[in-house]
Design an enzyme around this catalytic site. Structure first.
Site, PDB file in Angstrom:
ATOM      1  N   CYS A 114      -7.149  -2.179  10.339  1.00  0.00           N
ATOM      2  CA  CYS A 114      -6.560  -1.855   9.048  1.00  0.00           C
ATOM      3  C   CYS A 114      -7.042  -2.892   8.028  1.00  0.00           C
ATOM      4  O   CYS A 114      -7.228  -4.064   8.366  1.00  0.00           O
ATOM      5  CB  CYS A 114      -5.044  -1.896   9.189  1.00  0.00           C
ATOM      6  SG  CYS A 114      -4.134  -1.808   7.634  1.00  0.00           S
ATOM      7  N   HIS A 262       0.613   4.072  11.314  1.00  0.00           N
ATOM      8  CA  HIS A 262       0.443   2.655  10.948  1.00  0.00           C
ATOM      9  C   HIS A 262       0.574   2.472   9.429  1.00  0.00           C
ATOM     10  O   HIS A 262       1.347   1.630   8.962  1.00  0.00           O
ATOM     11  CB  HIS A 262      -0.922   2.159  11.439  1.00  0.00           C
ATOM     12  CG  HIS A 262      -1.231   0.740  11.068  1.00  0.00           C
ATOM     13  ND1 HIS A 262      -1.141  -0.309  11.963  1.00  0.00           N
ATOM     14  CD2 HIS A 262      -1.622   0.177   9.889  1.00  0.00           C
ATOM     15  CE1 HIS A 262      -1.452  -1.436  11.344  1.00  0.00           C
ATOM     16  NE2 HIS A 262      -1.758  -1.175  10.086  1.00  0.00           N
ATOM     17  N   GLU A 263      -0.149   3.258   8.679  1.00  0.00           N
ATOM     18  CA  GLU A 263      -0.175   3.050   7.225  1.00  0.00           C
ATOM     19  C   GLU A 263       1.172   3.388   6.577  1.00  0.00           C
ATOM     20  O   GLU A 263       1.566   2.759   5.595  1.00  0.00           O
ATOM     21  CB  GLU A 263      -1.324   3.838   6.582  1.00  0.00           C
ATOM     22  CG  GLU A 263      -2.723   3.471   7.114  1.00  0.00           C
ATOM     23  CD  GLU A 263      -3.058   1.980   7.017  1.00  0.00           C
ATOM     24  OE1 GLU A 263      -2.481   1.285   6.152  1.00  0.00           O
ATOM     25  OE2 GLU A 263      -3.896   1.503   7.811  1.00  0.00           O
ATOM     26  N   HIS A 266       3.308   0.414   6.483  1.00  0.00           N
ATOM     27  CA  HIS A 266       3.078  -0.434   5.301  1.00  0.00           C
ATOM     28  C   HIS A 266       3.782   0.141   4.075  1.00  0.00           C
ATOM     29  O   HIS A 266       4.399  -0.589   3.299  1.00  0.00           O
ATOM     30  CB  HIS A 266       1.584  -0.556   4.998  1.00  0.00           C
ATOM     31  CG  HIS A 266       0.812  -1.393   5.976  1.00  0.00           C
ATOM     32  ND1 HIS A 266       1.270  -2.608   6.447  1.00  0.00           N
ATOM     33  CD2 HIS A 266      -0.400  -1.189   6.570  1.00  0.00           C
ATOM     34  CE1 HIS A 266       0.362  -3.116   7.276  1.00  0.00           C
ATOM     35  NE2 HIS A 266      -0.650  -2.278   7.372  1.00  0.00           N
ATOM     36  N   HIS A 272       1.881  -6.622   9.440  1.00  0.00           N
ATOM     37  CA  HIS A 272       1.301  -6.480  10.776  1.00  0.00           C
ATOM     38  C   HIS A 272       2.150  -7.163  11.836  1.00  0.00           C
ATOM     39  O   HIS A 272       2.845  -8.140  11.565  1.00  0.00           O
ATOM     40  CB  HIS A 272      -0.133  -7.024  10.780  1.00  0.00           C
ATOM     41  CG  HIS A 272      -1.080  -6.079  10.107  1.00  0.00           C
ATOM     42  ND1 HIS A 272      -2.220  -6.485   9.457  1.00  0.00           N
ATOM     43  CD2 HIS A 272      -1.038  -4.722   9.992  1.00  0.00           C
ATOM     44  CE1 HIS A 272      -2.842  -5.421   8.962  1.00  0.00           C
ATOM     45  NE2 HIS A 272      -2.142  -4.349   9.272  1.00  0.00           N
TER      46      HIS A 272
HETATM   47 ZN   LIG Z   1      -2.198  -2.419   8.581  1.00  0.00          ZN
END
Ligand SMILES: [Zn+2]
Ligand SMILES: *[C@@H]1O[C@H](CO)[C@@H](O)[C@H](O)[C@H]1NC(C)=O
Ligand SMILES: *[C@@H]1O[C@H](CO)[C@@H](O)[C@H](O)[C@H]1NC(C)=O
Ligand SMILES: *[C@@H]1O[C@H](CO)[C@@H](O)[C@H](O)[C@H]1NC(C)=O
Ligand SMILES: [Zn+2]
Length: 305
Positions: A114, A262-263, A266, A272
């Site tokens: 990422c 994953h994104e 965020h 992370h």
């Molecule tokens: Zn990331």
């Protein structure tokens, strides 16, 4: 007659084969992180081509900060600051903090990942609440976990029903996987996510972008960084258009839903994680699908408790 046809098509294939093969190899070598393989064994004091590029890599992911008075900001010398940065990196990834580019370190650093930095504005590890203590003896034995962005930005309580939209021209195949990833986060949190047609007015805006695309975080072509997203309440989530993505887990392609999971972490405020099984671990391997891990759920609960 048939035999002649067969032979000529076979020889055509034989001519083509080395071409196909070498282009596949060239693709692999084109990873922007490939140069790190040439630095195996390097340590403080070494002066060799590639060290400056490594400094840029470490700066990009938040491990190194040179300023105008730093002696070695623009040269190929492996200086003190770079050694400290490599040690911090090794601690974040549960490796022995030697400061040397051993093969384990090189192997981790060259993995696709990422684009969001591991360390943001001087937070010294991917763990929350640990600032400036990377020399603390015994820190290798602590259990790492989730992290947040600096100052813990999060969605206010009147914004728990979020909308998302895709930039026009987004590949249709991405829509189902992204919707499934939102569904997974919705079942683990108090958030709801609804797709809307109007990209501009959506809380969360999803797009495929390549290279420099105007948000200050350029992508780097095939390999290297493969996606990124911004902390609340910005709402931007970008896939790197130069990567191969797939709907199901497929060797050599990044799993659309796993990357989205994953994104979205965020977008909701997670940084992370040091836990390799967590969705918020920074590297994302091709062909692999992952789900939410206890560590991710604990992180989001801690942020919104
Ligand atoms: Zn990331
Ligand atoms: C790094 O320095 C050591 C000596 O400390 C030397 O033996 C080694 O060849 C150097 N490596 C590179 C890649 O320059
Ligand atoms: C620049 O970096 C050095 C370490 O290389 C540090 O001692 C110094 O305080 C920094 N200066 C500024 C202005 O940030
Ligand atoms: C990091 O610090 C800079 C300057 O202080 C600030 O503009 C930026 O918003 C900060 N980034 C985050 C993610 O907090
Ligand atoms: Zn972007």
């Amino acid at each position: 007659m048939e035999a002649v046809k067969l032979i000529s098509s076979l020889s055509f294939l034989l001519l083509l084969l080395p071409l196909l093969f070498s282009s596949a190899l060239a693709d692999q070598n084109r990873s922007p992180f490939e140069f790190i393989n040439g630095l195996k064994g390097c340590h403080k004091g070494n002066k060799t081509k590639g060290i400056l590029e490594l400094k840029h890599y470490m700066e990009k992911f938040g491990y190194l900060h040179y300023n105008h008075s730093s002696l070695h900001a623009n040269d190929e010398e492996f200086d003190n600051l770079l050694e400290e940065a490599v040690k911090t990196y090794q601690q974040n990834y549960h490796m022995k903090a030697t400061g040397t580019l051993d093969s384990e370190t090189v192997s981790q650093m060259t993995k696709p990942r990422c684009g969001v930095p591991d360390i943001i504005n001087g937070t010294n590890s991917m763990r929350p609440g640990r600032k400036g203590n990377h020399h603390r003896p015994g820190s290798l034995h602590t259990v790492g976990h989730y992290s947040f962005f600096p100052n813990r930005p999060r969605w206010p309580s009147n914004k728990y029903r979020l909308t998302y939209g895709f930039l026009s021209g987004t590949p249709n195949e991405a829509i189902g996987p992204v919707a499934r990833a939102f569904q997974k986060w919705a079942s683990a949190t108090h958030f709801t996510f609804t797709q809307v047609q109007d990209y501009q007015s959506a809380d969360l805006q999803i797009a495929f972008e390549r290279r420099d695309h105007g948000d200050g975080a350029p992508f780097d072509g095939p390999g290297g960084t493969i996606a990124h997203a911004f902390a609340p309440t910005r709402g931007w989530f970008h896939y790197d258009k130069d990567e191969r993505f797939s709907v199901g887990p497929t060797p050599g392609a990044f799993h659309l839903e796993t990357v989205a999971l994953h994104e979205i972490g965020h977008l909701l405020g997670l940084g992370h994680s040091q836990v390799p099984g967590a969705i918020m671990f920074p590297s994302i391997s091709p062909g692999v699908s992952k789900g939410l891990h206890d560590d991710d759920i604990q992180g989001i609960n801690a942020l919104y408790q």
